[in-house]
Design a protein around this motif. Structure first.
Motif, PDB file in Angstrom:
ATOM      1  N   PHE A  96       0.738  -1.337  -0.085  1.00 16.91           N
ATOM      2  CA  PHE A  96       0.152   0.094   0.055  1.00 16.91           C
ATOM      3  C   PHE A  96       0.849   1.162  -0.059  1.00 16.91           C
ATOM      4  CE2 PHE A  96      -2.500  -3.518   2.082  1.00 16.91           C
ATOM      5  CZ  PHE A  96      -3.805  -3.421   1.349  1.00 16.91           C
ATOM      6  N   SER A  97       2.319   1.137  -0.171  1.00 15.64           N
ATOM      7  CA  SER A  97       3.046   2.285  -0.201  1.00 15.64           C
ATOM      8  C   SER A  97       3.043   3.321   0.977  1.00 15.64           C
ATOM      9  CB  SER A  97       2.946   3.005  -1.490  1.00 15.64           C
ATOM     10  OG  SER A  97       3.174   2.233  -2.599  1.00 15.64           O
ATOM     11  N   ILE A  98       2.392   2.713   2.055  1.00 19.50           N
ATOM     12  CA  ILE A  98       2.420   3.437   3.357  1.00 19.50           C
ATOM     13  C   ILE A  98       3.807   4.310   3.766  1.00 19.50           C
ATOM     14  CG2 ILE A  98       2.353   3.433   6.083  1.00 19.50           C
ATOM     15  CD1 ILE A  98      -0.376   3.041   4.400  1.00 19.50           C
ATOM     16  N   LYS A  99       3.577   5.572   3.822  1.00 20.11           N
ATOM     17  CA  LYS A  99       4.805   6.736   4.053  1.00 20.11           C
ATOM     18  C   LYS A  99       4.540   7.140   5.644  1.00 20.11           C
ATOM     19  CE  LYS A  99       6.043   7.061  -0.824  1.00 20.11           C
ATOM     20  NZ  LYS A  99       5.024   6.067  -1.250  1.00 20.11           N
ATOM     21  N   LYS A 100       3.497   7.513   5.879  1.00 20.58           N
ATOM     22  CA  LYS A 100       3.566   8.323   7.241  1.00 20.58           C
ATOM     23  C   LYS A 100       2.350   7.578   8.333  1.00 20.58           C
ATOM     24  CE  LYS A 100       2.049  11.627   3.918  1.00 20.58           C
ATOM     25  NZ  LYS A 100       1.496  12.612   3.623  1.00 20.58           N
ATOM     26  N   VAL A 101       2.708   7.995   9.423  1.00 17.36           N
ATOM     27  CA  VAL A 101       1.892   7.455  10.664  1.00 17.36           C
ATOM     28  C   VAL A 101       2.099   8.613  11.752  1.00 17.36           C
ATOM     29  CG1 VAL A 101       3.760   6.052  11.773  1.00 17.36           C
ATOM     30  CG2 VAL A 101       1.391   5.525  12.108  1.00 17.36           C
ATOM     31  N   ASP A 102       1.048   8.653  12.550  1.00 18.36           N
ATOM     32  CA  ASP A 102       1.178   9.624  13.820  1.00 18.36           C
ATOM     33  C   ASP A 102       1.067   8.569  14.899  1.00 18.36           C
ATOM     34  OD1 ASP A 102       1.023  11.749  12.269  1.00 18.36           O
ATOM     35  OD2 ASP A 102      -1.104  12.140  12.598  1.00 18.36           O
ATOM     36  N   VAL A 103       1.638   8.633  16.238  1.00 24.40           N
ATOM     37  CA  VAL A 103       1.731   8.064  17.327  1.00 24.40           C
ATOM     38  C   VAL A 103       1.610   9.011  18.485  1.00 24.40           C
ATOM     39  CG1 VAL A 103       3.043   6.145  16.397  1.00 24.40           C
ATOM     40  CG2 VAL A 103       4.138   8.006  17.490  1.00 24.40           C
ATOM     41  N   ASN A 104       0.660   8.519  19.369  1.00 23.45           N
ATOM     42  CA  ASN A 104       0.788   9.338  20.634  1.00 23.45           C
ATOM     43  C   ASN A 104       2.266   9.379  21.459  1.00 23.45           C
ATOM     44  OD1 ASN A 104      -1.978   7.629  20.918  1.00 23.45           O
ATOM     45  ND2 ASN A 104      -2.167   9.666  21.609  1.00 23.45           N
ATOM     46  N   GLU A 105       2.664  10.578  21.718  1.00 23.78           N
ATOM     47  CA  GLU A 105       3.969  10.783  22.306  1.00 23.78           C
ATOM     48  C   GLU A 105       3.830   9.896  23.568  1.00 23.78           C
ATOM     49  OE1 GLU A 105       6.463  14.739  22.548  1.00 23.78           O
ATOM     50  OE2 GLU A 105       5.148  14.550  24.203  1.00 23.78           O
ATOM     51  N   GLN A 106       3.125   9.709  24.455  1.00 20.18           N
ATOM     52  CA  GLN A 106       3.279   8.769  25.378  1.00 20.18           C
ATOM     53  C   GLN A 106       3.275   7.498  25.215  1.00 20.18           C
ATOM     54  OE1 GLN A 106       0.657  11.211  24.920  1.00 20.18           O
ATOM     55  NE2 GLN A 106       0.120  12.198  26.923  1.00 20.18           N
ATOM     56  N   ASN A 107       2.986   7.148  24.097  1.00 23.53           N
ATOM     57  CA  ASN A 107       2.989   5.481  23.654  1.00 23.53           C
ATOM     58  C   ASN A 107       4.320   5.155  23.255  1.00 23.53           C
ATOM     59  OD1 ASN A 107       2.720   2.994  22.806  1.00 23.53           O
ATOM     60  ND2 ASN A 107       0.975   3.386  21.498  1.00 23.53           N
ATOM     61  N   HIS A 108       5.283   5.090  24.216  1.00 20.49           N
ATOM     62  CA  HIS A 108       6.865   4.830  24.068  1.00 20.49           C
ATOM     63  C   HIS A 108       7.302   3.605  23.024  1.00 20.49           C
ATOM     64  CE1 HIS A 108       7.389   8.260  26.757  1.00 20.49           C
ATOM     65  NE2 HIS A 108       6.715   7.712  27.378  1.00 20.49           N
ATOM     66  N   ASN A 109       6.248   2.576  23.155  1.00 19.05           N
ATOM     67  CA  ASN A 109       6.545   1.469  22.614  1.00 19.05           C
ATOM     68  C   ASN A 109       6.220   1.382  20.990  1.00 19.05           C
ATOM     69  OD1 ASN A 109       7.477  -0.008  24.670  1.00 19.05           O
ATOM     70  ND2 ASN A 109       5.472  -1.048  25.170  1.00 19.05           N
ATOM     71  N   ALA A 110       5.164   2.249  20.813  1.00 25.90           N
ATOM     72  CA  ALA A 110       4.723   2.385  19.360  1.00 25.90           C
ATOM     73  C   ALA A 110       6.002   3.479  18.723  1.00 25.90           C
ATOM     74  CB  ALA A 110       3.359   3.189  19.323  1.00 25.90           C
ATOM     75  N   LYS A 111       6.089   4.496  19.530  1.00 26.91           N
ATOM     76  CA  LYS A 111       7.295   5.362  18.933  1.00 26.91           C
ATOM     77  C   LYS A 111       8.284   4.556  18.665  1.00 26.91           C
ATOM     78  CE  LYS A 111      10.047   9.344  20.070  1.00 26.91           C
ATOM     79  NZ  LYS A 111      10.548  10.395  21.132  1.00 26.91           N
ATOM     80  N   LYS A 112       9.167   3.760  19.597  1.00 27.21           N
ATOM     81  CA  LYS A 112      10.264   2.917  19.146  1.00 27.21           C
ATOM     82  C   LYS A 112      10.091   2.127  18.175  1.00 27.21           C
ATOM     83  CE  LYS A 112      11.841  -0.456  22.265  1.00 27.21           C
ATOM     84  NZ  LYS A 112      12.359  -0.926  23.582  1.00 27.21           N
ATOM     85  N   PHE A 113       8.761   1.467  18.049  1.00 29.53           N
ATOM     86  CA  PHE A 113       8.557   0.523  16.925  1.00 29.53           C
ATOM     87  C   PHE A 113       8.676   1.157  15.495  1.00 29.53           C
ATOM     88  CE2 PHE A 113       5.198  -1.003  14.057  1.00 29.53           C
ATOM     89  CZ  PHE A 113       5.777  -2.243  13.852  1.00 29.53           C
TER      90      PHE A 113
END
Length: 142
Positions: A96-113
């Motif tokens: 799907f050519s994904i290029k962008k995503v937003d994450v909650n700043e407090q969601n440290h695991n998602a940010k790291k992922f």
């Protein structure tokens, strides 16, 4: 790992997966805000390309896209930490050519992922789209 396009009949399942995942991964989210978001989310479903993800015919999660933007990627509570998120993300980038995503700043695991999987931070909002005090990080594929 397989996927199929979600239908309107899948919305209750998607919402259940979302809630299980958020309870497991968003301890910073108040119960009041989680319940409010749970009511808001189904309004977005008709405007998104949603995929249901399977391993050996068992549902492990869902993703929701809008063009090259990953709106949502949530795993069933029992599927978290098993490498499925990485497999799904790689497939989304490829198919799907994904290029962008937003994450909650407090969601440290998602940010790291996402950072570990080739994304870089390109912006930050102090509040979420509804004005709640949950800062949002804007990431794009490097």
């Amino acid at each position: 790992m397989d996927y199929r396009k979600a239908t309107k009949e899948d919305y209750p399942l998607i919402l259940k997966i979302w809630e299980q995942s958020v309870i497991a991964t968003h301890p910073f989210l108040s119960i009041k805000d989680r319940e409010a978001i749970k009511l808001e989310i189904p309004n977005y479903f008709p405007h998104l390309a949603i995929q249901i993800w399977f391993v050996n015919h068992a549902v492990v999660g869902f993703s929701a896209l809008q063009e090259d933007y990953l709106e949502m990627l949530f795993l069933d509570g029992h599927s978290i930490g098993k490498g499925y998120g990485k497999q799904i993300l790689n497939q989304l980038i490829k198919d799907f050519s994904i290029k962008k995503v937003d994450v909650n700043e407090q969601n440290h695991n998602a940010k790291k992922f996402y950072l570990k999987n080739g994304f870089i931070q390109v912006g930050r909002d102090a509040v979420d789209s509804e004005g709640r005090a949950y800062p949002i990080l804007h990431l794009k594929l490097a």
